[in-house]
Design an enzyme around this catalytic site. Structure first.
Site, PDB file in Angstrom:
ATOM      1  N   ASP A  97       0.854  -1.193   0.000  1.00 38.08           N
ATOM      2  CA  ASP A  97       0.000   0.000   0.000  1.00 38.08           C
ATOM      3  C   ASP A  97       0.889   1.242   0.000  1.00 38.08           C
ATOM      4  O   ASP A  97       1.950   1.252   0.634  1.00 38.08           O
ATOM      5  CB  ASP A  97      -0.920  -0.002   1.224  1.00 38.08           C
ATOM      6  CG  ASP A  97      -2.008  -1.059   1.149  1.00 38.08           C
ATOM      7  OD1 ASP A  97      -2.474  -1.354   0.033  1.00 38.08           O
ATOM      8  OD2 ASP A  97      -2.402  -1.580   2.205  1.00 38.08           O
ATOM      9  N   ASP A 151      -6.912  -0.964  -4.667  1.00 36.72           N
ATOM     10  CA  ASP A 151      -7.981  -0.593  -3.737  1.00 36.72           C
ATOM     11  C   ASP A 151      -8.892   0.482  -4.331  1.00 36.72           C
ATOM     12  O   ASP A 151     -10.093   0.495  -4.060  1.00 36.72           O
ATOM     13  CB  ASP A 151      -7.388  -0.091  -2.423  1.00 36.72           C
ATOM     14  CG  ASP A 151      -6.612  -1.155  -1.669  1.00 36.72           C
ATOM     15  OD1 ASP A 151      -6.943  -2.343  -1.810  1.00 36.72           O
ATOM     16  OD2 ASP A 151      -5.667  -0.788  -0.949  1.00 36.72           O
TER      17      ASP A 151
END
Length: 161
Positions: free
Chosen positions: A120, A138
């Protein structure tokens, strides 16, 4: 169930592949070209940092104590179920939402299988309160879910007979 014209699948399928490809390209550049390992950070604005955090769980680090292989198996099962739904969908908004979500899910399951965790990068925060650290996959999943919710709440056009 209404029969769906197969040409109505090509563009959403392309978007699915595009979300996956952009996510993979971004992560490949950061991990293998720039050689980020984890913990690197660039402050972009007072409320946005560009960082690398390895997420061993799912959203917000939930289920992080479950081994990566079991999370991967669960994710693959969800991806297969979504793919069947995508194939059977007779509504464009449903198929677009599933395409975005599937492209993102494939990106994250690739990470989990390759690295044991999901990379991330985008960190939003207000002062010391950190919201969500996320990646391009995401974003695809989030917009896919928004499309699916919109499909549920928006009225359907009725075809005159």
């Amino acid at each position: 169930m209404a029969r769906v014209n197969s040409t109505g699948r090509w563009l959403p399928a392309l978007v699915l592949l595009l979300v996956f490809a952009i996510d993979r390209a971004h992560k490949t550049i950061m991990l293998h070209v720039l050689d980020w390992q984890g913990g690197e950070a660039i402050i972009v604005t007072p409320n946005f940092d560009y960082v690398l955090v390895w997420n061993t769980g799912v959203s917000y680090g939930l289920l992080s104590t479950i081994p990566a292989i079991w999370l991967s198996v669960a994710m693959i099962m969800v991806i297969l179920a979504l793919a069947i739904w995508w194939w059977r969908a007779d509504n464009g908004l449903t198929r677009w939402g599933l395409s975005l979500a599937l492209g993102g899910a494939l990106g994250n399951v690739f990470d989990r299988l390759a690295y044991g965790a999901v990379a991330d990068f985008f960190s939003l925060h207000a002062g010391n309160y950190y919201f969500y650290i996320f990646n391009i996959a995401d974003v695809g999943i989030t917009f896919g879910v928004i499309f699916l919710i919109a499909d549920m709440v928006l009225p359907r056009r009725r075809i005159a007979k």
